[in-house]
Structures are given as structure tokens and as C-alpha cells.
Design an enzyme around this catalytic site. Structure first.
Site, short mmCIF file in Angstrom:
data_model
loop_
_atom_site.label_atom_id
_atom_site.label_comp_id
_atom_site.label_asym_id
_atom_site.label_seq_id
_atom_site.Cartn_x
_atom_site.Cartn_y
_atom_site.Cartn_z
N HIS A 45 28.09 37.28 42.21
CA HIS A 45 28.87 36.73 41.10
C HIS A 45 28.40 35.31 40.75
CE1 HIS A 45 31.50 40.13 41.47
NE2 HIS A 45 32.21 39.70 40.46
N LYS A 110 40.41 44.33 46.99
CA LYS A 110 41.68 44.36 47.72
C LYS A 110 42.29 42.97 47.68
CE LYS A 110 39.87 43.41 52.32
NZ LYS A 110 39.74 43.83 53.70
#
Length: 185
Positions: A45, A110
Site C-alpha cells: 500500500h 479483519k
């Protein structure tokens, strides 16, 4: 706001996902995701945002796509991929709003998300899907194909293109900001 309820049976969805499908999904909906998704953790990212900052193209077109926050293990014989469990999504929160603004619509991981990510999801019609932590071996059985597409030097944090079928997920945060982690909204 209405209470969040878990749906059964699961809703089948296929990538790429766009506004019409995303707007129908609600926090608590169980989904079976099929199609193409991409893996990427914090190192990938960071590199993608650096590319955007330099005016460069991303390794794949993020518009309408899904990123799975996972670093897959090597594939055992006969399987497309090894264990592919989700990683904690908060680690991507510094980068996610920028990618959402570029057209990313689905994030899979998550745990909770920051207010900035939730606001970007509201503004650009995004969706956050929760995968079951600790179920990486089970999730890997949904992967039919895996292809390395960028940042090979990052090892398991490289970007992989996965073809999945019926990957079991829960809508954790919908495009209106309803959030299964914050039930008292």
C-alpha cells in the site's frame, strides 16, 4: 439506525463491484465473493501511494476492485496458494482513503477501521468485508488461481492477483457507515 443482523443464506457477489451492488449490501450480510481480487499489505500500500504521489500508474486498475489484506503462504502441491488469512486492516488505514478515492471499492481484512476510512467509503461508495481470522487454510481453498503482479521483492507482501470462488465473508462496514464492530451507532 436499525440493529445489525447477520443474514442467511449468504449473498453471492462477483468482482468487479460497483455502486448498484455495493448499495444493496448491509453491515452483517454474509457474502460469497467470486472473481478477481488482489492481495496487498502495508508495504504494498505504501508503494502504491508513492506511485500515485509521483504521478505513476498503479500495478493494476483499482476501479471497482477488491484488495485483500493478506500475505499468502507458498502454495503446497496441488493448490493455487498456501494459507491466506487476513491481516489487521488498521495497518492500511493511512493509505486506504487515497486508494478509495482512486476507485478502490472493496477492502477485505479483519478488525476495525479508522474514521477517515469509513468517511472515504461513504463518500465514494466503498465496502469493507471481514474475513475470518485464523481460517487462512480454509480461505485458501477458495482460491483457484494466483499470479504475482507487482513488488516481488516484498515476498509475501507483494501484490498477487487471485481468482476466488465463493470466498466466505461478512460485510463489516457498509457504504453508509454501518459497522458491525460499533453496534451502538
Amino acid at each position: 439506525m436499525a440493529p445489525i443482523k447477520i443474514t442467511t443464506p449468504p449473498i453471492k457477489i462477483t468482482t468487479p463491484l460497483f455502486e448498484d451492488t455495493i448499495k444493496k449490501l448491509r453491515a452483517g450480510d454474509c457474502v460469497l465473493l467470486s472473481g478477481c481480487i488482489y492481495t496487498g499489505r502495508d508495504a504494498a500500500h505504501k508503494r502504491m501511494v508513492e506511485l500515485l504521489d509521483r504521478g505513476k500508474a498503479l500495478p493494476f486498475d483499482v476501479r471497482g476492485q477488491a484488495i485483500y489484506y493478506a500475505g499468502p503462504c507458498p502454495a503446497p502441491p496441488g493448490l493455487a496458494i498456501g494459507s491466506a488469512g487476513p491481516t489487521t486492516s488498521l495497518r492500511m488505514d493511512a493509505y486506504a482513503p487515497r486508494l478509495i478515492a482512486e476507485g478502490l471499492r472493496i477492502m477485505i481484512g479483519k478488525g476495525t477501521r479508522s474514521g477517515d476510512v469509513i468517511e472515504a467509503m461513504r463518500r465514494h461508495t466503498g465496502l469493507y468485508l471481514a474475513a475470518i481470522g485464523g481460517a487462512g487454510a480454509l480461505i485458501s481453498l477458495c482460491v483457484e488461481r494466483s499470479e504475482l503482479i507487482a513488488f516481488e521483492e516484498l515476498g509475501p507482501e507483494a501484490i498477487y492477483k487471485l481468482t476466488v470462488r465463493d470466498m466466505p465473508l461478512v460485510v463489516a462496514i457498509d457504504c453508509e457507515g454501518r459497522d458491525i464492530y460499533r453496534r451502538n451507532q
